[in-house]
Design a protein around this motif. Structure first.
Motif, PDB file in Angstrom:
ATOM      1  N   LYS A   1      -0.385  -3.040  -4.448  1.00  0.00           N
ATOM      2  CA  LYS A   1      -1.783  -3.473  -4.607  1.00  0.00           C
ATOM      3  C   LYS A   1      -2.810  -2.391  -4.280  1.00  0.00           C
ATOM      4  O   LYS A   1      -3.998  -2.566  -4.565  1.00  0.00           O
ATOM      5  CB  LYS A   1      -2.034  -4.686  -3.693  1.00  0.00           C
ATOM      6  N   HIS A   2      -2.377  -1.293  -3.688  1.00  0.00           N
ATOM      7  CA  HIS A   2      -3.371  -0.269  -3.290  1.00  0.00           C
ATOM      8  C   HIS A   2      -2.694   1.102  -3.224  1.00  0.00           C
ATOM      9  O   HIS A   2      -1.749   1.314  -2.467  1.00  0.00           O
ATOM     10  CB  HIS A   2      -3.979  -0.629  -1.927  1.00  0.00           C
TER      11      HIS A   2
ATOM     12  N   ARG B   1      -9.979  -2.642   1.496  1.00  0.00           N
ATOM     13  CA  ARG B   1      -9.909  -2.981   0.091  1.00  0.00           C
ATOM     14  C   ARG B   1      -9.944  -1.700  -0.745  1.00  0.00           C
ATOM     15  O   ARG B   1     -10.592  -0.732  -0.372  1.00  0.00           O
ATOM     16  CB  ARG B   1     -11.081  -3.884  -0.309  1.00  0.00           C
ATOM     17  N   PRO B   2      -9.249  -1.683  -1.884  1.00  0.00           N
ATOM     18  CA  PRO B   2      -9.273  -0.493  -2.746  1.00  0.00           C
ATOM     19  C   PRO B   2     -10.704  -0.154  -3.188  1.00  0.00           C
ATOM     20  O   PRO B   2     -11.489  -1.047  -3.518  1.00  0.00           O
ATOM     21  CB  PRO B   2      -8.405  -0.895  -3.937  1.00  0.00           C
TER      22      PRO B   2
ATOM     23  N   TYR C   1      -6.852   1.782  -6.612  1.00  0.00           N
ATOM     24  CA  TYR C   1      -6.674   3.047  -5.898  1.00  0.00           C
ATOM     25  C   TYR C   1      -7.886   3.371  -5.025  1.00  0.00           C
ATOM     26  O   TYR C   1      -8.986   2.826  -5.194  1.00  0.00           O
ATOM     27  CB  TYR C   1      -6.443   4.187  -6.888  1.00  0.00           C
ATOM     28  N   SER C   2      -7.661   4.277  -4.138  1.00  0.00           N
ATOM     29  CA  SER C   2      -8.723   4.918  -3.359  1.00  0.00           C
ATOM     30  C   SER C   2      -8.343   6.395  -3.218  1.00  0.00           C
ATOM     31  O   SER C   2      -7.239   6.705  -2.742  1.00  0.00           O
ATOM     32  CB  SER C   2      -8.862   4.298  -1.959  1.00  0.00           C
TER      33      SER C   2
ATOM     34  N   VAL D   1       0.859  -1.194   0.000  1.00  0.00           N
ATOM     35  CA  VAL D   1       0.000   0.000   0.000  1.00  0.00           C
ATOM     36  C   VAL D   1       0.888   1.235   0.000  1.00  0.00           C
ATOM     37  O   VAL D   1       1.887   1.303   0.725  1.00  0.00           O
ATOM     38  CB  VAL D   1      -0.925   0.033   1.230  1.00  0.00           C
TER      39      VAL D   1
ATOM     40  N   ASN E   1     -11.316   1.924  -5.757  1.00  0.00           N
ATOM     41  CA  ASN E   1     -11.320   2.261  -7.184  1.00  0.00           C
ATOM     42  C   ASN E   1     -12.328   3.385  -7.463  1.00  0.00           C
ATOM     43  O   ASN E   1     -13.087   3.381  -8.436  1.00  0.00           O
ATOM     44  CB  ASN E   1     -11.626   1.042  -8.057  1.00  0.00           C
TER      45      ASN E   1
END
Length: 374
Positions: free
Chosen positions: A217-218, A304-305, A253-254, A181, A307
């Motif tokens: 991953k994020h 969790r992302p 992404y977030s 992350v 998105n």
């Protein structure tokens, strides 16, 4: 002299008539005007002569003139200032007591001069207040510059020690090796339009490229509420460019869009000062504490992302000028805060929808009063 003649006649004539009346002489018979004149002719003639002589003597020796002038004693009164007499308080030949006001001069010019002087004093006082406010602003800007310099120095030292530079891409691959992350909260060192846009574009492009290569991953990025609704704000346009790059990358992404921080209220006030007054908009405002932002970033980074984007804001919503006024009051800042619906926010107009989440948002737990008391 006429009085002397009349008195003589009044004195002699009655005596004569009385004596003749005692001699049994009667009016109209023995006593007639002729008999009276005849017997008193010498006395009457003598009185007339004496009267004429006295009148002649008096008028001959008595001085006379046709150019007489009145002479009287005057006491000059000289006031401290010359002018037209507007009011007299003492009548002619009236007694005057000590300390009594005799007259009043017209003071229209003096009153006008006094009002002009008062206005000049007020202007000087206003200039003094403005100067003091300028000093306060300069001191605040100086502290802000020192803090920015220290932050830049710390970042430079950190980056120099770690060898990481997001703008150039130096050291990113090694720094992201093994990371799952990445939380991007980097800020531009300069808010000049071209510089801030270049910073977010280059750093974001380098960061997402390095993340993809490292298998991250994020990607969590901190952005600002209203970036896509304020095209006139250059900083918001730069953040929107950053969001666009993140969304187009392959890394999940977030994006966390936050309202303005409590920590920025003083700086906003300093940049909004006009003639010694803080002029800010009256639109609704919902700022948040930086600690609450950190909590939400940590929560999202460990999840969790998305998105997508998520909005976070403070627990209170109130007019913009009220938050600024409360912040300045808490720091004993004497500058007045003026709410103006037409005032700009960093060069852009705002309304009740501009700086606030329009839909669902996660709210922080810290109200402004609590933050000010810390």
């Amino acid at each position: 002299m006429l009085e002397l003649l009349l008195c003589s006649l009044v004195t002699i004539l009655p005596d004569y008539l009385y004596r003749r009346y005692r001699q049994n002489k009667r009016f109209g018979q023995e006593i007639t005007l002729y008999s009276v004149w005849y017997e008193l002719r010498w006395g009457i003639t003598g009185c007339l002569m004496l009267t004429v002589a006295l009148i002649t003597m008096i008028f001959y020796y008595h001085p006379s003139t046709n150019a007489a002038a009145l002479y009287f004693r005057t006491v000059p009164i000289l006031p401290e200032a010359a002018g037209r007499v507007a009011e007299v308080n003492i009548d002619y030949s009236a007694p005057v007591k000590k300390g009594a006001v005799l007259f009043r001069l017209d003071n229209t010019k003096q009153q006008a001069a006094l009002e002009t002087a008062k206005r000049k004093v007020a202007e000087v006082d206003a200039s003094l207040i403005s100067a003091r406010a300028d000093v306060v602003k300069a001191e605040a800007q100086s502290r802000e510059a020192q803090a920015a310099w220290q932050q830049a120095r710390d970042e430079f030292d950190t980056k120099s020690a770690s060898g990481v530079n997001a703008v150039t891409g130096q050291g990113l691959a090694a720094a992201l090796s093994g990371a799952d992350v990445v939380v991007d909260v980097a800020n531009a060192p300069s808010w000049e339009p071209a510089a801030v846009l270049a910073f977010f574009q280059r750093s974001s492009e380098n960061l997402v490229a390095a993340e993809a290569a490292a298998g991250v991953k994020h990607h969590v990025a901190l952005s600002i509420v209203d970036t896509d609704r304020s095209p006139d704000n250059t900083y918001f346009r730069a953040k929107l460019a950053q969001e666009t790059i993140i969304k187009s990358a392959s890394v999940p992404y977030s994006i966390v869009r936050a309202t303005q921080f409590f920590e920025f209220l003083a700086a906003i006030a300093d940049t909004s000062m006009i003639d010694g007054k803080i002029v800010v908009p009256t639109a609704q405002f919902q700022p948040i504490a930086a600690d609450d932002v950190v909590d939400r970033l940590a929560e999202i980074a460990t999840g969790r992302p998305l998105n997508g984007t998520i909005d976070i804001a403070g627990p209170e919503k109130a007019p913009f000028n009220e938050f600024i006024a409360r912040r300045l009051k808490a720091s004993a800042d004497p500058r007045p805060v003026i709410g103006d619906p037409k005032a700009l926010y960093y060069g852009a107009p705002i309304d009740d929808r501009s700086l606030n989440p329009l839909g669902e948002a996660r709210l922080g737990a810290t109200p402004l009063a609590t933050w000010l008391s810390l």
